[in-house]
Design an enzyme around this catalytic site. Structure first.
Site, PDB file in Angstrom:
ATOM      1  CE1 TYR A 148      45.270  30.915 -57.112  1.00 43.37           C
ATOM      2  CE2 TYR A 148      47.631  30.578 -56.813  1.00 43.37           C
ATOM      3  CZ  TYR A 148      46.572  31.344 -57.283  1.00 43.37           C
ATOM      4  OH  TYR A 148      46.824  32.532 -57.921  1.00 43.37           O
ATOM      5  CG  ASP A 247      49.967  23.081 -60.106  1.00 45.90           C
ATOM      6  OD1 ASP A 247      51.188  23.340 -60.142  1.00 45.90           O
ATOM      7  OD2 ASP A 247      49.092  23.939 -59.881  1.00 45.90           O
ATOM      8  CE  LYS A 279      54.301  29.519 -55.495  1.00 42.39           C
ATOM      9  NZ  LYS A 279      53.022  28.903 -55.739  1.00 42.39           N
TER      10      LYS A 279
HETATM   11  C1  LIG Z   1      51.902  29.325 -56.732  1.00 42.50           C
HETATM   12  C2  LIG Z   1      51.157  28.278 -57.434  1.00 42.50           C
HETATM   13  C3  LIG Z   1      50.653  28.467 -58.746  1.00 42.50           C
HETATM   14  C4  LIG Z   1      50.700  29.794 -59.440  1.00 42.50           C
HETATM   15  O1  LIG Z   1      51.995  30.220 -59.701  1.00 42.50           O
HETATM   16  P1  LIG Z   1      52.240  31.794 -59.995  1.00 42.50           P
HETATM   17  O2  LIG Z   1      53.691  31.863 -60.369  1.00 42.50           O
HETATM   18  O3  LIG Z   1      51.916  32.511 -58.723  1.00 42.50           O
HETATM   19  O4  LIG Z   1      51.337  32.194 -61.097  1.00 42.50           O
HETATM   20  C5  LIG Z   1      50.090  27.394 -59.385  1.00 42.50           C
HETATM   21  N1  LIG Z   1      49.984  26.190 -58.785  1.00 42.50           N
HETATM   22  C6  LIG Z   1      50.435  25.979 -57.530  1.00 42.50           C
HETATM   23  C7  LIG Z   1      50.306  24.623 -56.919  1.00 42.50           C
HETATM   24  C8  LIG Z   1      51.017  27.014 -56.809  1.00 42.50           C
HETATM   25  O5  LIG Z   1      51.412  26.795 -55.540  1.00 42.50           O
END
Ligand SMILES: *Cc1c(COP(=O)(O)O)cnc(C)c1O
Length: 450
Positions: A148, A247, A279
């Site tokens: 994701y 990511d 995060k």
């Molecule tokens: C949470 C997450 C996102 C998206 O971040 P948001 O602040 O919710 O838009 C993207 N990549 C990874 C790996 C994530 O865990």
């Protein structure tokens, strides 16, 4: 003390009101209990490792806002820094000191040479992809099933094994042309990556992956002859003139003090062309970032032609929260998270073994997750494996934990997150709840709803 009422009347009342004004009653789908059934708990306050809901129940929190709350809730020093920042005004639309200091901290700790601050992980991955396309002059994005990267059009596409030819949008509303420019491959599958590059190499702008996937449950990158999947992807991209985007929105500054998962000495390093963060680096506020090679980042507006902007980007309150969090996240904190994850993962596994429930615990760094598999499985390496779970057992387990005052992710495809505030009392509370919840999972029958 921390017990949970059978009938969460106040949460139910708020949920009914929420549903009347907001689709599904939630502002992000993972918060709904659609996977487990029942009423989402409306949280009124949190401190340390504990959440307190509108019904007066307390829970040990193993969600940590889906990762950000590395130090626990309402950490006194973070709270004080944020309060001081708020009193100086909350947003000016000008450059500020906290954003310089947060960017310096990220550049110092990670392989990125330049960084741009944004407000969400979605914005970070969206911007990184635009930049990769601008830099390479190519359109195609390669991603992996089960990873994701936020709700970016190009990254919601799920093409199945038909790869380019059968590209279909993973969500209605994603234009087919966008989905067609996304190749979705099975995670850890080097042959699929090699085939995609053999066929489409001169059209591939970038490969994006979670550095250590946590969004299909925890599925670690596989090693072949000492080379990890990330290093393999970085090398393959380099050979074909594509960019490698790592990511680290979930893993960055959570798996280790360095922002990059895998730089903890246990794994060989690799240098991504671009990285995304979020995060933890926002300390519980909307702050995220993307960064990487100076020559690639030089293409960004206002230095270069690739446009990217944000009214609240680098917001001084959010940057203060993130910076204070990162400065307090010492090696001791990560050692504590590591020990806590070990204790919880082992205890969960023992409880399921004692109850006779097939299961698998997988870990990357301080993140771990539990798969309640249909049969005994040695390892889960991709999304197809992660999907083969006895979801009825997870539902029963989740609710039995909730009733005993433990708040788990309401989904079988999520990591469990611990914090520096998970002390002995919090950990023992979870340990005490596990055996009965594992027995509830054992007794669950398919088709049963909670
Ligand atoms: C949470 C997450 C996102 C998206 O971040 P948001 O602040 O919710 O838009 C993207 N990549 C990874 C790996 C994530 O865990």
């Amino acid at each position: 003390m921390a017990s949970s009422a059978a009938d969460p009347a106040a949460s139910a009342e708020l949920f009914a009101r929420a549903r009347a004004v907001t689709p599904g009653g939630v502002n992000s789908p993972v918060r709904a209990f659609s996977n487990v059934g029942g009423t989402p708990r409306f949280i009124e306050r949190a401190e340390g490792a504990w959440l307190h809901d509108a019904d007066g129940n307390a829970y040990v929190d193993l969600v940590a806002s889906w990762g950000p709350m590395l130090l626990g809730h309402a950490h006194p020093e973070v709270t004080a820094a944020v309060q001081a920042a708020v009193s100086r005004g909350t947003s000016y639309g000008t450059p500020t000191r906290p954003e310089v200091e947060l960017a310096e901290e990220i550049v110092a700790r990670t392989p990125v040479e330049r960084v741009r601050l944004v407000s969400s992980g979605t914005e970070a991955t969206m911007s990184a992809i635009r930049l990769a396309r601008g830099f390479t002059g190519r359109d195609v994005v390669v991603k992996f099933a089960g990873c994701y990267h936020g709700h970016v059009d190009a990254l919601l596409a799920a093409a199945g094994s038909g790869v380019a030819t059968h590209a279909v949008p993973g969500s209605p509303g994603v234009p087919e042309a966008v989905a067609a420019a996304t190749l979705v491959l099975p995670y850890n599958d080097r042959a699929a990556v090699a085939a995609a590059f053999a066929e489409h190499g001169d059209r591939i702008a970038c490969v994006i992956t979670e550095a250590a996937p946590g969004n299909m449950g925890v599925v670690p990158p596989a090693y072949v002859d000492g080379e990890g999947f990330n290093a393999y992807l970085a090398r393959t991209c380099r050979d074909h003139g594509a960019l490698f985007i790592s990511d680290e929105v979930m893993t960055g500054f959570r798996a280790s003090r360095r922002g990059q998962w895998g730089l903890d000495g246990a794994h060989e390093g690799w240098t991504p062309d671009l990285m995304t963060f979020g995060k933890v680096m926002g300390g519980g506020f909307p702050a995220a970032a993307f960064g990487g090679r100076a020559d690639v980042m030089a293409l960004l507006s206002p230095d270069g032609p690739v446009y990217q902007a944000g009214t609240l980007s680098g917001n001084p309150v959010a940057c203060t929260a993130g910076l204070t969090t990162l400065r307090l996240a010492t090696d001791d904190v990560y050692a504590h998270l590591d020990r806590t994850a070990t204790v919880l993962a082992e205890a969960a596994s023992q409880a399921f073994t004692a109850a006779g429930v097939p299961h698998l615990v997988q870990r990357t760094g301080t993140m771990f997750s539990l798969f309640l598999t249909e049969d005994e499985v040695a390892e889960i390496v991709d999304f197809a494996g992660a999907q083969a779970q006895a979801l009825h057992r997870f539902r029963a387990f989740f609710h039995a934990m909730l009733e005993q005052g433990v708040y788990l992710p309401p989904s079988a495809y999520e990591a469990w997150f611990v914090s520096a505030a998970h002390d002995d009392r919090a950990v023992e509370h979870v340990l005490a709840a596990l055996p009965a919840a594992a027995r509830a999972a054992a007794a669950a029958t398919p088709g049963e709803t909670a």
